[in-house]
Design a protein around this motif. Structure first.
Motif: not given
Length: 281
Positions: A74-76, A78-85, A120-123
């Motif tokens: 389930v996606s996190g 915290e917008v802006g930090r999600r790619v790292v997380q 989301h695209k990056a994930t």
């Protein structure tokens, strides 16, 4: 072998676990993962395995995913930090040898211009690059985004920047049931599903609220910047207000209108806006 569900303390994660149990998955084969296991105590009391893990703590993720057959990611929030997380999640899943990763993405993630879509695209790309078998559940908006505002709508009307765009919103429980379907049935590996309910405009939403309540509720369409200002005046932080207004911009351009993948996965029509409004009144 187990099904691990991240974000289990959140509304969607909790509903996915309930759907898995409702579909007959033994409780001891479901692992509920969250940052605060105290909030998972009731699930533990029903036999669900509960594990503390944090998207910012790779070691905790590796421990949580050990022995997992499938990962419901389930996606996190915290917008802006999600790619790292999210990268931490994907890395841990790969190291754990997870057999399938199911990720909650956003509608049309690969082509959407929404601010929210970029992470989301990056994930999705991180997951593809990992080589893990996957399913992408590209969820449109939640109907609860609207039904939670019914008191405000009845007092002030519906406002937005969506024009005549249509949104394929659905209730969380329907998205959760779809996730449980792909986690428990065969034939979904490496598939991408664009999920949402029957599309509607915000003008139609206002008309349905009027019909059910007997009050006159209208839709006020504003330019994106003016809608942002309205949300800030209502007390929202400016950054969050801008993200919401950008969502309406994308809605106006058709970026949140999808087909019938959700109905196909559910084997029935998703809950309609009229039904969701009736349940919320």
């Amino acid at each position: 072998m187990s099904i691990v569900v991240t974000g289990a303390t959140g509304q969607l994660g909790r509903l996915i676990i309930e759907s898995l149990l409702g579909r007959g998955v033994p409780a001891d084969q479901v692992v509920a993962v969250g940052r605060d296991t105290d909030r998972l105590a009731d699930l533990a009391g029903r036999g669900v395995v509960t594990v503390r893990a944090d998207y910012d703590d790779p070691e905790s993720l590796q421990a949580a995913f050990a022995g997992a057959e499938k990962l419901m990611f389930v996606s996190g929030s915290e917008v802006g930090r999600r790619v790292v997380q999210h990268g931490n999640v994907v890395t841990a899943a790969k190291e754990a040898g997870v057999g399938l990763i199911v990720y909650t993405s956003i509608a049309k993630a690969d082509s959407s211009s929404l601010v929210l879509a970029a992470e989301h695209k990056a994930t999705e790309q991180l997951i593809r690059d990992s080589g893990l078998p996957y399913v992408f559940l590209r969820n449109s908006w939640y109907l609860e985004n609207y039904t939670a505002q019914l008191p405000t709508y009845l007092q002030h009307g519906v406002a937005g920047a969506a024009g005549d765009g249509r949104v394929s919103a659905a209730i969380r429980a329907d998205y959760a049931e779809a996730a449980a379907v792909v986690l428990t049935a065969e034939g979904h590996t490496n598939r991408v599903y664009e999920l949402g309910g029957a599309p509607f405009t915000l003008t139609e939403l206002a008309a349905e609220i009027s019909r059910q309540t007997g009050s006159t509720v209208s839709y006020l369409d504003l330019p994106v910047d003016k809608y942002t200002e309205l949300l800030v005046a209502a007390g929202l932080p400016e950054g969050y207000a801008a993200v919401l207004a950008d969502g309406d911009r994308g809605l106006a351009q058709g970026e949140l209108e999808v087909g019938d993948d959700l109905a196909k996965l559910l084997g029935r029509a998703p809950t309609t806006p009229a039904e969701a409004i009736r349940a919320a009144l």
